[in-house]
Design an enzyme around this catalytic site. Structure first.
Site, PDB file in Angstrom:
ATOM      1  N   ARG A 167       5.962   2.810   1.782  1.00 14.72           N
ATOM      2  CA  ARG A 167       5.851   4.248   1.458  1.00 14.72           C
ATOM      3  C   ARG A 167       5.259   5.054   2.631  1.00 14.72           C
ATOM      4  O   ARG A 167       4.502   6.000   2.421  1.00 14.72           O
ATOM      5  CB  ARG A 167       4.955   4.463   0.226  1.00 14.72           C
ATOM      6  CG  ARG A 167       5.501   3.908  -1.074  1.00 14.72           C
ATOM      7  CD  ARG A 167       6.759   4.637  -1.513  1.00 14.72           C
ATOM      8  NE  ARG A 167       7.055   4.376  -2.892  1.00 14.72           N
ATOM      9  CZ  ARG A 167       7.692   3.291  -3.345  1.00 14.72           C
ATOM     10  NH1 ARG A 167       8.119   2.359  -2.515  1.00 14.72           N
ATOM     11  NH2 ARG A 167       7.919   3.149  -4.646  1.00 14.72           N
ATOM     12  N   SER A 243       5.628   7.492  -9.382  1.00 12.97           N
ATOM     13  CA  SER A 243       4.341   6.819  -9.167  1.00 12.97           C
ATOM     14  C   SER A 243       3.350   7.803  -8.562  1.00 12.97           C
ATOM     15  O   SER A 243       3.636   8.388  -7.516  1.00 12.97           O
ATOM     16  CB  SER A 243       4.500   5.656  -8.191  1.00 12.97           C
ATOM     17  OG  SER A 243       5.440   4.735  -8.668  1.00 12.97           O
ATOM     18  N   GLU A 339      -0.013   8.532  -3.983  1.00 10.10           N
ATOM     19  CA  GLU A 339       1.225   8.529  -3.221  1.00 10.10           C
ATOM     20  C   GLU A 339       1.736   9.968  -3.098  1.00 10.10           C
ATOM     21  O   GLU A 339       2.391  10.345  -2.136  1.00 10.10           O
ATOM     22  CB  GLU A 339       2.265   7.670  -3.950  1.00 10.10           C
ATOM     23  CG  GLU A 339       3.568   7.593  -3.193  1.00 10.10           C
ATOM     24  CD  GLU A 339       4.731   7.045  -4.021  1.00 10.10           C
ATOM     25  OE1 GLU A 339       4.595   5.974  -4.612  1.00 10.10           O
ATOM     26  OE2 GLU A 339       5.758   7.711  -4.050  1.00 10.10           O
TER      27      GLU A 339
END
Ligand code: EPU
Length: 344
Positions: A167, A243, A339
């Site tokens: 990520r 998420s 995130e």
């Protein structure tokens, strides 16, 4: 004047937060972007600049006092073959990610099936290194074409220069806020090679009596979409950004310490001295799954997803985020990191 003023960002963030930007502009080619940047630098360079994709990974904490840019560069253009089985495809940053995946599967261009139904656009996929079911987009990226937001110059980043990790990419760190992605070139395959080792995919097909030889790319895509739909809330119904936290990577010693107290803690190996643990598990064990704080809640089917129950502000979501983080830190000694990008 090519910049819009006082623009509502409600339809530009999947959390469904009512925020406004002082200035806003969309463009459908590089020349138009250069014109917008010229006007910005001439008149508004004292204001901040934010480039968004579909807003599926953003949380607006307040109104944005500067210029928000959004790409509408479209187009999916197959390029030359790399070898007898692989070839390149150049895609506009404004193409909706899942429209691209769907188009690939129907044209017989393979590789991206496990990444089906991830919200967002192609440009952001290359910034965020989106991933699911054991696949990450970095493994299919050949190069990323960008335009410098300060000089308007074009620059092509070969995948090796993008510093991709879980990520993460150079566009989120050293080069944060410096470039707009205009196109991404992908390396795809003419041969379908399913990857089923992650997230229970193999078990799903086994339970349906479908062998790997019988599996088609369409079926794999539909199955991934089915799993995602069953676990993740639809942002059109319940605002969310997928998420909310990344899965923390901890040292093997730290894992062993926590694991000795909580033997059912799952883990996935990262390297010799680190493992990744599921944030969703930590959040659920800390008692937050399905709980709400005002209009913000932890989703009842997937504890990694924070949702807007209706009318939540960015600050409401942030308050819940901090409460969840605090509980997980107290219970397990592990600090969760969002995130989602906070704006404001
Ligand atoms: N789990 C719980 N409680 C829950 C949900 C999950 O304890 O409510 C535990 C289970 O042990 C499960 C494990 O967490 O085995 C992992 O859960 P899951 O397979 O659902 O995946 P995840 O780690 O929660 C990651 C990605 C998702 C991606 C899925 C599937 C991150 C931050 N998230 O989630 O990506 O779809 O894997 O591959 O890596 C996103 O980035 O927005 C996103 C949805």
């Amino acid at each position: 004047m090519i910049l819009q003023q006082n623009k509502s960002l409600l339809s530009y963030n999947t959390f469904g937060i009512e925020a406004k930007s002082a200035l806003f502009a969309e463009y459908s080619n590089k020349e138009a972007l250069v014109e917008i940047l010229d006007e910005y630098h001439r008149t508004y360079s004292h204001l901040p600049l934010l480039h968004i994709g579909r807003g599926s990974n953003l949380l607006f904490l307040s109104d944005f006092p500067g210029l928000v840019l959004h790409s509408r560069i479209l187009g999916i253009q197959p390029l030359q073959p790399v070898d007898s089985s692989q070839f390149l495809v150049r895609v506009g940053a404004g193409v909706v990610w899942d429209d691209f995946v769907s188009s690939c599967v129907s044209r017989g261009w393979y590789g991206l099936e496990n990444l089906s139904f991830i919200p967002g656009e192609v440009g952001a996929s290359a910034v965020q290194n989106i991933g699911a079911y054991g696949a990450e987009v970095k493994d299919f990226i050949h190069s990323v074409e960008c335009l410098s937001l300060s000089t308007g110059e074009k620059r092509v980043f070969p995948v090796e220069e993008c510093q991709y990790a879980y990520r993460n990419s150079v566009f989120k760190h050293e080069l944060k806020g410096q470039y707009a992605v205009t196109h991404v070139t992908f390396r795809l395959s003419q041969h379908f090679m399913p990857h089923l080792d992650y997230g229970g995919l193999r078990a799903v097909f086994e339970s349906q009596g479908i062998s790997e030889e019988e599996l088609t790319p369409q079926l794999l895509r539909e199955t991934v979409i089915g799993i995602r739909k069953s676990k993740l809330p639809d942002p059109h119904i319940l605002g969310n950004a997928g998420s909310f936290f990344v899965n923390p990577i901890v040292s093997t010693e730290q894992f062993q310490r926590v694991n000795s107290q909580y033997p059912t803690l799952p883990s996935y190996p990262v390297d010799e001295s680190h493992v990744k643990v599921p944030a969703a598990w930590l959040i659920e064990q800390a008692g937050w799954k399905g709980r709400s704080l005002g209009s913000a809640a932890v989703h009842h089917r997937q504890a990694l997803v924070l949702v807007n129950l209706g009318g939540a502000t960015g600050q409401d979501i942030l308050r819940l985020c901090e409460a969840v983080r605090h509980s997980v830190l107290q219970k397990f000694g592990i600090d969760l990191h969002p995130e989602v990008n906070f704006i404001g």
